[in-house]
Write a protein that holds these residues in place. Structure first.
Motif, mmCIF file in Angstrom:
data_model
loop_
_atom_site.group_PDB
_atom_site.id
_atom_site.type_symbol
_atom_site.label_atom_id
_atom_site.label_comp_id
_atom_site.label_asym_id
_atom_site.label_seq_id
_atom_site.Cartn_x
_atom_site.Cartn_y
_atom_site.Cartn_z
ATOM 1 N N ASN A 66 32.007 -19.392 46.371
ATOM 2 C CA ASN A 66 33.277 -19.275 45.662
ATOM 3 C C ASN A 66 33.846 -17.883 45.957
ATOM 4 N N VAL A 67 35.124 -17.813 46.279
ATOM 5 C CA VAL A 67 35.714 -16.530 46.666
ATOM 6 C C VAL A 67 37.003 -16.285 45.901
ATOM 7 N N THR A 68 37.112 -15.081 45.352
ATOM 8 C CA THR A 68 38.324 -14.619 44.685
ATOM 9 C C THR A 68 38.821 -13.357 45.377
ATOM 10 N N ILE A 69 40.113 -13.294 45.652
ATOM 11 C CA ILE A 69 40.723 -12.112 46.267
ATOM 12 C C ILE A 69 41.706 -11.504 45.277
ATOM 13 N N PHE A 70 41.486 -10.235 44.938
ATOM 14 C CA PHE A 70 42.399 -9.493 44.071
ATOM 15 C C PHE A 70 43.339 -8.691 44.966
ATOM 16 N N ALA A 71 44.627 -9.017 44.924
ATOM 17 C CA ALA A 71 45.605 -8.396 45.825
ATOM 18 C C ALA A 71 46.886 -8.083 45.060
ATOM 19 N N SER A 72 47.685 -7.191 45.618
ATOM 20 C CA SER A 72 48.977 -6.891 45.027
ATOM 21 C C SER A 72 49.991 -7.963 45.404
ATOM 22 N N SER A 73 50.856 -8.297 44.455
ATOM 23 C CA SER A 73 51.911 -9.274 44.729
ATOM 24 C C SER A 73 53.121 -8.611 45.382
ATOM 25 N N TYR A 74 53.095 -7.282 45.496
ATOM 26 C CA TYR A 74 54.220 -6.566 46.104
ATOM 27 C C TYR A 74 53.997 -6.447 47.603
ATOM 28 N N SER A 75 54.995 -6.831 48.379
ATOM 29 C CA SER A 75 54.901 -6.762 49.839
ATOM 30 C C SER A 75 55.414 -5.414 50.334
ATOM 31 N N ASN A 76 54.544 -4.648 50.976
ATOM 32 C CA ASN A 76 54.971 -3.363 51.536
ATOM 33 C C ASN A 76 55.827 -3.563 52.786
ATOM 34 N N ILE A 77 55.819 -4.777 53.342
ATOM 35 C CA ILE A 77 56.652 -5.077 54.516
ATOM 36 C C ILE A 77 58.049 -5.507 54.083
ATOM 37 N N GLN A 78 58.113 -6.438 53.139
ATOM 38 C CA GLN A 78 59.403 -6.977 52.702
ATOM 39 C C GLN A 78 60.032 -6.185 51.553
ATOM 40 N N LYS A 79 59.238 -5.257 50.963
ATOM 41 C CA LYS A 79 59.712 -4.419 49.861
ATOM 42 C C LYS A 79 60.199 -5.249 48.679
ATOM 43 N N LYS A 80 59.395 -6.247 48.323
ATOM 44 C CA LYS A 80 59.734 -7.061 47.162
ATOM 45 C C LYS A 80 58.466 -7.755 46.657
ATOM 46 N N TYR A 81 58.531 -8.242 45.411
ATOM 47 C CA TYR A 81 57.414 -9.012 44.855
ATOM 48 C C TYR A 81 57.455 -10.432 45.401
ATOM 49 N N LEU A 82 56.300 -10.938 45.788
ATOM 50 C CA LEU A 82 56.215 -12.282 46.359
ATOM 51 C C LEU A 82 55.854 -13.326 45.307
ATOM 52 N N ILE A 83 55.520 -12.864 44.100
ATOM 53 C CA ILE A 83 55.127 -13.743 43.002
ATOM 54 C C ILE A 83 55.980 -13.418 41.779
ATOM 55 N N GLU A 84 56.415 -14.433 41.065
ATOM 56 C CA GLU A 84 57.135 -14.222 39.805
ATOM 57 C C GLU A 84 56.114 -13.987 38.694
ATOM 58 N N HIS A 85 56.134 -12.798 38.102
ATOM 59 C CA HIS A 85 55.125 -12.463 37.095
ATOM 60 C C HIS A 85 55.568 -12.803 35.677
ATOM 61 N N GLU A 86 56.857 -12.938 35.467
ATOM 62 C CA GLU A 86 57.402 -13.164 34.126
ATOM 63 C C GLU A 86 56.899 -12.057 33.193
ATOM 64 N N HIS A 87 56.060 -12.378 32.218
ATOM 65 C CA HIS A 87 55.623 -11.358 31.264
ATOM 66 C C HIS A 87 54.189 -10.880 31.521
ATOM 67 N N ALA A 88 53.516 -11.458 32.499
ATOM 68 C CA ALA A 88 52.117 -11.084 32.759
ATOM 69 C C ALA A 88 52.034 -10.108 33.931
ATOM 70 N N ASN A 89 50.986 -9.313 33.939
ATOM 71 C CA ASN A 89 50.765 -8.367 35.037
ATOM 72 C C ASN A 89 49.884 -8.957 36.133
ATOM 73 N N TYR A 90 49.580 -10.254 36.010
ATOM 74 C CA TYR A 90 48.797 -10.919 37.048
ATOM 75 C C TYR A 90 49.167 -12.395 37.065
ATOM 76 N N GLN A 91 48.938 -13.027 38.195
ATOM 77 C CA GLN A 91 49.086 -14.478 38.332
ATOM 78 C C GLN A 91 47.918 -14.980 39.170
ATOM 79 N N VAL A 92 47.393 -16.140 38.817
ATOM 80 C CA VAL A 92 46.286 -16.748 39.565
ATOM 81 C C VAL A 92 46.841 -17.918 40.372
ATOM 82 N N GLU A 93 46.465 -17.961 41.641
ATOM 83 C CA GLU A 93 46.932 -19.025 42.534
ATOM 84 C C GLU A 93 45.771 -19.489 43.405
ATOM 85 N N LYS A 94 45.623 -20.801 43.547
ATOM 86 C CA LYS A 94 44.614 -21.360 44.444
ATOM 87 C C LYS A 94 45.265 -21.692 45.787
#
Length: 427
Positions: free
Chosen positions: A34-62
């Motif tokens: 089982n593998v989990t990757i903790f990564a930033s949702s902010y793209s340093n290439i596109q200079k924007k967030y790739l995930i909608e966080h709404e009110h949470a500071n994290y989102q889980v995606e499979k």
């Protein structure tokens, strides 16, 4: 085996970035992990967030069986404020684990630089979880900045980073390096060679054998259908030394009487605007700069080209080797490759049929002009290039190498725990 990977910049193939840990995770999952990757949702290439966080500071995606935990880290537009995002990732990683995953058992944790705070966060979490800890050093901090002339070796920041680097070497159960000669670098810091594993970047060969067509890529090449295309993909920064690409394009422009050779530079980076301006000042109409594409589209993008290009800065840093994602992509695509650099830096690539290494611009210009009129030679070169990458840099090979190390360490740790219990019971 439950494995966590901490990599600030990890991405999936549907995004524009390297996918080292995505590919590694896929292989480990195929072995029953089982593998989990903790990564930033902010793209340093596109200079924007790739995930909608709404009110949470994290989102889980499979994603294909891999659990991604996307952390909302500080955004930035300039490299001068980038360090704030490093500390943000460090804090968010530890906070999220304590609040959300406090009760989850973890067998092994990998902390991966680009920056060392990601690895330090992983180490601290490994202590909380009583897990085996691997430190993966993808860039040599601060040696990279010293060798690029950004900071002196005696600067207080250098001393701090050297101290942190050595701390992570000592505290890790294993240190993973990407460069072939970086094992010697780690040894030079007084670390036992048996603790160091060389796992370079690699390539998903199936992505190139079963590449998906893309209308957006077809559109990009619509204006170049009759051209002999030389392509560069990746970052446009200091280490990429792309002023050489402009100079080479100028040399070819002056010599290409048929005007059928065209250079394409695909990617982003802090020097891209400067490079575009330089090409415009030289009035070059044989080079085009385009925005980054998704990793999943790279195989189809490269299938449209005839040659590939990479420049390597003549820096002391590269005495330890290098492991650039684009190299393995070029090889897997079977694209004859221009390596614009000192041949002493590139080791094995001097010996591959279809790789043309030189720091003499005239030599490279003549090779391009020759191959553009002898394209019947390309299939022979392609076969050699594909064979090289298939036998050394496939993720099946690299994944199995690190998996065996993990299994060995798990067994050793189990023995140590059992011995400790026995000693405790005897007392």
């Amino acid at each position: 085996m439950n494995i966590w990977i901490f990599n600030h910049y990890a991405k999936t193939p549907l995004q524009s970035a390297g996918t080292r840990h995505y590919e590694l995770a896929k292989y480990l999952i195929s072995k029953g992990c089982n593998v989990t990757i903790f990564a930033s949702s902010y793209s340093n290439i596109q200079k924007k967030y790739l995930i909608e966080h709404e009110h949470a500071n994290y989102q889980v995606e499979k994603v294909e069986g891999i659990r991604f935990v996307w952390l909302k880290t500080t955004s930035y537009q300039k490299n001068s404020t980038r360090i704030l995002s490093f500390f943000s990732y460090y804090n968010q990683s530890i906070k999220t684990v304590k609040r959300v995953f406090a009760n989850e058992k973890v067998d092994l944790i990998i902390g991966s630089s680009v920056h060392p705070l990601a690895a330090l966060a992983a180490y601290k979490i490994s202590k909380l979880k009583k897990s085996t800890f691997y430190f993966e050093e993808r860039d040599l901090w601060p040696q990279t900045f010293i060798d690029f002339g950004k900071i002196s070796e005696n600067h207080i920041v250098s001393k701090f980073l050297f101290g942190l680097e050595k701390f992570l070497y000592k505290k890790s159960d294993k240190t993973i390096v990407l460069f072939d000669r970086a094992v010697d670098y780690v040894k030079s810091k007084g670390i036992d060679e048996r603790k160091v594993i060389h796992i370079p970047n690699g390539v998903n060969l199936n992505a190139f054998k079963q590449r998906n067509e893309s209308e957006s890529i077809d559109e990009m090449f619509r204006d170049f259908e009759d051209k002999f295309m030389i392509i560069y993909t990746g970052s446009h920064g200091i280490a990429n030394d792309l002023d050489k690409l402009i100079d080479l394009a100028e040399q070819v422009h002056l010599s290409d009487t048929e005007k059928n050779i065209h250079f394409l530079s695909v990617g982003a980076g802090p020097l891209k605007d400067k490079l575009i301006k330089k090409a415009a000042e030289k009035k070059l109409d044989n080079i085009t700069f385009l925005e980054p594409v998704r990793k999943v589209d790279i195989p189809y993008l490269l299938s449209k080209a005839n040659m590939s290009y990479i420049a390597i800065l003549d820096s002391p840093l590269y005495k330890w080797g290098f492991s650039m994602n684009k190299l393995y992509d070029y090889l897997a695509a079977g694209l004859p490759m221009i390596m614009h650099t000192n041949s002493e830096l590139v080791g094995e690539y001097n010996e591959i049929d279809g790789v043309f290494v030189s720091d003499h611009i005239e030599t490279l210009r003549d090779k391009i002009l020759w191959l553009s009129t002898h394209q019947e030679e390309i299939p022979r070169y392609s076969a050699a290039l594909k064979n090289h990458v298939e036998t050394r840099y496939s993720w099946d090979i690299l994944g199995e190498r690190i998996y065996k190390e993990m299994i060995s360490d798990m067994k050793l740790n189990a023995i140590e725990v059992n011995d400790s219990k026995i000693r405790s019971e005897v007392r």
